[in-house]
Design a protein around this motif. Structure first.
Motif, PDB file in Angstrom:
ATOM      1  N   ASP A  72      19.551  -8.742  21.399  1.00  0.00           N
ATOM      2  CA  ASP A  72      19.581  -7.346  21.911  1.00  0.00           C
ATOM      3  C   ASP A  72      18.582  -5.521  20.673  1.00  0.00           C
ATOM      4  OD1 ASP A  72      21.305  -7.476  23.929  1.00  0.00           O
ATOM      5  OD2 ASP A  72      23.741  -6.546  23.069  1.00  0.00           O
ATOM      6  N   LEU A  73      18.367  -5.112  21.456  1.00  0.00           N
ATOM      7  CA  LEU A  73      16.923  -4.061  20.389  1.00  0.00           C
ATOM      8  C   LEU A  73      18.184  -3.470  19.008  1.00  0.00           C
ATOM      9  CD1 LEU A  73      15.241  -2.538  23.223  1.00  0.00           C
ATOM     10  CD2 LEU A  73      14.578  -4.866  21.650  1.00  0.00           C
ATOM     11  N   GLY A  74      17.230  -3.291  18.348  1.00  0.00           N
ATOM     12  CA  GLY A  74      18.229  -2.679  16.636  1.00  0.00           C
ATOM     13  C   GLY A  74      16.997  -1.862  16.562  1.00  0.00           C
ATOM     14  N   LEU A  75      17.727  -0.516  15.089  1.00  0.00           N
ATOM     15  CA  LEU A  75      16.621  -0.087  14.721  1.00  0.00           C
ATOM     16  C   LEU A  75      17.716   0.357  13.134  1.00  0.00           C
ATOM     17  CD1 LEU A  75      15.557   2.724  17.084  1.00  0.00           C
ATOM     18  CD2 LEU A  75      14.071   1.794  15.305  1.00  0.00           C
ATOM     19  N   TRP A  76      17.590  -0.674  13.167  1.00  0.00           N
ATOM     20  CA  TRP A  76      18.337  -1.323  11.774  1.00  0.00           C
ATOM     21  C   TRP A  76      17.329  -1.077  10.549  1.00  0.00           C
ATOM     22  CZ3 TRP A  76      18.848  -5.486  15.172  1.00  0.00           C
ATOM     23  CH2 TRP A  76      18.546  -6.404  14.600  1.00  0.00           C
ATOM     24  N   SER A  77      15.838  -1.256  10.694  1.00  0.00           N
ATOM     25  CA  SER A  77      14.893  -1.296   9.997  1.00  0.00           C
ATOM     26  C   SER A  77      14.052  -0.402  10.144  1.00  0.00           C
ATOM     27  CB  SER A  77      14.830  -2.867   9.356  1.00  0.00           C
ATOM     28  OG  SER A  77      13.557  -3.183   9.057  1.00  0.00           O
ATOM     29  N   ASP A  78      13.261   0.198   9.526  1.00  0.00           N
ATOM     30  CA  ASP A  78      12.033   0.746   9.554  1.00  0.00           C
ATOM     31  C   ASP A  78      10.831  -0.065  10.446  1.00  0.00           C
ATOM     32  OD1 ASP A  78      12.981   3.619   8.149  1.00  0.00           O
ATOM     33  OD2 ASP A  78      12.142   3.516   6.691  1.00  0.00           O
ATOM     34  N   GLU A  79      10.761  -1.617   9.690  1.00  0.00           N
ATOM     35  CA  GLU A  79      10.054  -2.455  10.504  1.00  0.00           C
ATOM     36  C   GLU A  79      10.154  -2.548  11.716  1.00  0.00           C
ATOM     37  OE1 GLU A  79      10.822  -6.512   8.514  1.00  0.00           O
ATOM     38  OE2 GLU A  79      10.223  -5.657   6.404  1.00  0.00           O
ATOM     39  N   GLN A  80      11.335  -2.120  12.365  1.00  0.00           N
ATOM     40  CA  GLN A  80      11.414  -2.496  13.678  1.00  0.00           C
ATOM     41  C   GLN A  80      10.134  -0.973  14.368  1.00  0.00           C
ATOM     42  OE1 GLN A  80      15.827  -2.294  13.148  1.00  0.00           O
ATOM     43  NE2 GLN A  80      15.464  -4.740  14.098  1.00  0.00           N
ATOM     44  N   ILE A  81       9.735   0.002  14.321  1.00  0.00           N
ATOM     45  CA  ILE A  81       9.395   1.084  14.133  1.00  0.00           C
ATOM     46  C   ILE A  81       8.355   0.955  15.455  1.00  0.00           C
ATOM     47  CG2 ILE A  81       8.945   3.378  13.923  1.00  0.00           C
ATOM     48  CD1 ILE A  81      11.189   4.076  11.509  1.00  0.00           C
ATOM     49  N   PRO A  82       7.671   0.122  14.957  1.00  0.00           N
ATOM     50  CA  PRO A  82       6.074  -0.152  15.511  1.00  0.00           C
ATOM     51  C   PRO A  82       6.539  -0.719  16.839  1.00  0.00           C
ATOM     52  CG  PRO A  82       6.110  -0.055  13.048  1.00  0.00           C
ATOM     53  CD  PRO A  82       7.741  -0.127  13.215  1.00  0.00           C
ATOM     54  N   ALA A  83       7.179  -0.979  16.613  1.00  0.00           N
ATOM     55  CA  ALA A  83       7.317  -1.638  18.679  1.00  0.00           C
ATOM     56  C   ALA A  83       7.544  -0.894  18.762  1.00  0.00           C
ATOM     57  CB  ALA A  83       7.952  -3.150  18.359  1.00  0.00           C
ATOM     58  N   PHE A  84       8.389  -0.324  18.779  1.00  0.00           N
ATOM     59  CA  PHE A  84       9.168   1.121  19.831  1.00  0.00           C
ATOM     60  C   PHE A  84       8.192   1.659  20.169  1.00  0.00           C
ATOM     61  CE2 PHE A  84      13.325  -0.718  18.557  1.00  0.00           C
ATOM     62  CZ  PHE A  84      14.436  -0.974  19.392  1.00  0.00           C
ATOM     63  N   GLU A 136      36.398   3.568   4.073  1.00  0.00           N
ATOM     64  CA  GLU A 136      34.610   3.685   4.102  1.00  0.00           C
ATOM     65  C   GLU A 136      33.425   3.074   4.304  1.00  0.00           C
ATOM     66  OE1 GLU A 136      37.591   4.335   1.107  1.00  0.00           O
ATOM     67  OE2 GLU A 136      37.527   2.821   2.256  1.00  0.00           O
ATOM     68  N   GLU A 137      33.909   1.683   5.094  1.00  0.00           N
ATOM     69  CA  GLU A 137      32.957   0.866   6.460  1.00  0.00           C
ATOM     70  C   GLU A 137      33.008   2.210   7.788  1.00  0.00           C
ATOM     71  OE1 GLU A 137      33.936  -3.602   5.277  1.00  0.00           O
ATOM     72  OE2 GLU A 137      35.778  -2.496   6.988  1.00  0.00           O
ATOM     73  N   ALA A 138      33.661   2.740   7.782  1.00  0.00           N
ATOM     74  CA  ALA A 138      33.394   4.125   8.693  1.00  0.00           C
ATOM     75  C   ALA A 138      33.052   4.299   8.409  1.00  0.00           C
ATOM     76  CB  ALA A 138      35.045   4.389   9.450  1.00  0.00           C
ATOM     77  N   TRP A 139      32.839   5.287   7.169  1.00  0.00           N
ATOM     78  CA  TRP A 139      32.069   6.182   6.745  1.00  0.00           C
ATOM     79  C   TRP A 139      30.489   6.443   6.860  1.00  0.00           C
ATOM     80  CZ3 TRP A 139      31.992  11.692   7.221  1.00  0.00           C
ATOM     81  CH2 TRP A 139      33.274  11.854   7.414  1.00  0.00           C
ATOM     82  N   LYS A 140      30.175   4.073   6.734  1.00  0.00           N
ATOM     83  CA  LYS A 140      29.061   3.287   6.116  1.00  0.00           C
ATOM     84  C   LYS A 140      28.131   3.725   7.497  1.00  0.00           C
ATOM     85  CE  LYS A 140      26.751  -0.206   4.519  1.00  0.00           C
ATOM     86  NZ  LYS A 140      26.833  -1.505   4.565  1.00  0.00           N
ATOM     87  N   ILE A 141      29.444   3.176   8.592  1.00  0.00           N
ATOM     88  CA  ILE A 141      28.189   2.989  10.023  1.00  0.00           C
ATOM     89  C   ILE A 141      27.842   4.384  10.575  1.00  0.00           C
ATOM     90  CG2 ILE A 141      28.958   3.069  12.129  1.00  0.00           C
ATOM     91  CD1 ILE A 141      30.564  -0.075  11.301  1.00  0.00           C
ATOM     92  N   VAL A 142      29.114   5.457  11.030  1.00  0.00           N
ATOM     93  CA  VAL A 142      28.392   6.844  10.647  1.00  0.00           C
ATOM     94  C   VAL A 142      26.724   7.544  10.562  1.00  0.00           C
ATOM     95  CG1 VAL A 142      28.762   9.786  10.084  1.00  0.00           C
ATOM     96  CG2 VAL A 142      30.583   7.708  11.291  1.00  0.00           C
ATOM     97  N   GLY A 143      26.806   6.672   8.630  1.00  0.00           N
ATOM     98  CA  GLY A 143      25.334   7.128   8.399  1.00  0.00           C
ATOM     99  C   GLY A 143      24.490   5.825   8.368  1.00  0.00           C
ATOM    100  N   GLN A 144      24.950   4.732   9.194  1.00  0.00           N
ATOM    101  CA  GLN A 144      23.754   4.220   9.824  1.00  0.00           C
ATOM    102  C   GLN A 144      23.395   4.461  11.366  1.00  0.00           C
ATOM    103  OE1 GLN A 144      26.218   0.683   9.651  1.00  0.00           O
ATOM    104  NE2 GLN A 144      24.057  -0.383   8.500  1.00  0.00           N
ATOM    105  N   PHE A 145      24.273   5.198  12.128  1.00  0.00           N
ATOM    106  CA  PHE A 145      23.529   5.645  13.067  1.00  0.00           C
ATOM    107  C   PHE A 145      22.483   6.782  12.811  1.00  0.00           C
ATOM    108  CE2 PHE A 145      27.433   4.405  15.281  1.00  0.00           C
ATOM    109  CZ  PHE A 145      27.476   4.262  16.979  1.00  0.00           C
ATOM    110  N   ALA A 146      23.060   8.226  12.029  1.00  0.00           N
ATOM    111  CA  ALA A 146      21.932   8.461  11.656  1.00  0.00           C
ATOM    112  C   ALA A 146      20.553   8.167  11.112  1.00  0.00           C
ATOM    113  CB  ALA A 146      22.041   9.381  10.352  1.00  0.00           C
ATOM    114  N   ASP A 147      20.825   7.132  10.095  1.00  0.00           N
ATOM    115  CA  ASP A 147      19.567   6.186   9.720  1.00  0.00           C
ATOM    116  C   ASP A 147      18.610   5.466  11.171  1.00  0.00           C
ATOM    117  OD1 ASP A 147      19.929   7.102   7.324  1.00  0.00           O
ATOM    118  OD2 ASP A 147      20.249   4.693   6.993  1.00  0.00           O
ATOM    119  N   ALA A 148      19.506   5.670  12.091  1.00  0.00           N
ATOM    120  CA  ALA A 148      18.648   4.683  13.588  1.00  0.00           C
ATOM    121  C   ALA A 148      18.410   5.851  14.290  1.00  0.00           C
ATOM    122  CB  ALA A 148      19.436   3.863  13.917  1.00  0.00           C
TER     123      ALA A 148
END
Length: 342
Positions: A72-84, A136-148
């Motif tokens: 599946d696709l992901g946006l967990w890294s800035d390195e993935q931005i150019p392909a999108f 704490e992990e749930a809050w971390k994933i909230v931040g991951q949504f914002a980063d993506a």
């Protein structure tokens, strides 16, 4: 002229018609790094050439272990931005607007070792047992949504869709039959999704709308009904969701209540959410017949119509539908290179 072919505006989003390509995972063998490839480029751009108003790029995950499958696709890294960005720029050249569906599969992450979720029960007896997230992990994933979402904006999207349906992580948190926590994310079933919405809104341009796919009802015997869904979705609306993409189910095996298998079976749920919450909605589910899709918009059941399997079979579904509905006066955006075909 057809209502399906009429323009639509929502905040800064301006669509040439009301036809949407539903997000559908491609599971491309060359996408294990999470970045879209040439398959995705051809797949999405052909639907823009085919006249679609809004193309929603498939479920794109915020964490490698948040994918349904490792292809599946992901946006967990800035390195993935150019392909999108490469794909989005080309979609814009052909007149389509673009969204990316941001998600985390939670307990339905089939290749994760182990998957995670609000609680430690699998979605079906043969599935892996998930590990319950700490607060704490749930809050971390909230931040991951914002980063993506921030990365999607950098890639050039016109809007974002959050995946809060089909038994994935946001849905898992707002489902009483799945979420059996006793912390802040268990005492308020809408809490996790609300925090994701708020975090994502902070990284979007002020006038960019936020969409959310939701399951209006569940089909498992422990599942919630529309009244529960409306209470949760009202909280999401108040947190900043501008349009709901209305589906059903996906949380686990169906019990006594079964999903329909006939055209338009989910449309009444879209209309109910539109009327009860006073927000625009998108209808989905076996709406491949152009006349049915037209009736959904013309009757006020929904503002937009999303086409899934029909658009897999035919990249030019939008052009063909508008030609069928409107005849020689159609507003289908046919590319100059293809005019001889018409």
């Amino acid at each position: 002229m057809s209502r399906l072919g009429s323009p639509y505006e929502l905040k800064s989003l301006s669509l040439r018609n009301r036809i949407v390509m539903s997000p559908m995972c491609q599971y491309s063998v060359d996408a294990e790094d999470g970045a879209p490839n040439d398959w995705h480029f051809v797949h999405y751009v052909s639907r823009a050439v085919g006249g679609t108003g809004l193309v929603i790029i498939e479920m794109t995950d915020v964490d490698p272990d948040g994918r349904i499958r490792n292809r599946d696709l992901g946006l967990w890294s800035d390195e993935q931005i150019p392909a999108f960005k490469r794909i989005i720029d080309e979609l814009h050249k052909h007149g389509a607007k673009v969204a990316i569906q941001i998600a985390h599969a939670g307990r339905k992450a089939l290749d994760a070792e182990p998957p995670v979720g609000p609680w430690n029960e699998p979605f079906e007896p043969t599935a892996k047992t998930p590990r319950a997230l700490t607060t704490e992990e749930a809050w971390k994933i909230v931040g991951q949504f914002a980063d993506a979402a921030r990365r999607a904006v950098e890639a050039g999207v016109d809007t974002i869709e959050l995946h809060g349906a089909h038994g994935y992580l946001i849905h898992q948190f707002h489902s009483p039959g799945i979420n059996k926590r006793d912390d802040e994310f268990g005492r308020d079933y809408a809490k996790f999704g609300v925090e994701v919405v708020r975090a994502v809104k902070k990284v979007l341009p002020p006038d960019m709308p936020l969409l959310m796919r939701v399951s209006a009802v569940e089909y498992a015997d422990y599942g919630y009904d529309l009244e529960h869904g409306l209470r949760v979705f009202e909280a999401y609306r108040d947190a900043g969701v501008d349009l709901f993409d209305v589906s059903t189910g996906g949380e686990g095996p169906a019990g006594a209540r079964k999903p329909g298998n006939y055209p338009g079976y989910q449309v009444p749920y879209a209309r109910a959410i539109r009327e009860k919450l006073g927000v625009p909605v998108m209808a989905v589910g076996l709406l491949d017949d152009p006349k049915l899709a037209e009736s959904v918009v013309a009757n006020g059941d929904a503002d937009l119509v999303a086409i899934g399997r029909g658009m897999l079979r035919n990249p030019y579904w939008a052009i063909d539908a508008l030609r069928e509905l409107d005849g020689p006066n159609h507003r289908a955006p046919i590319a100059e290179a293809y005019l001889r075909g018409y």
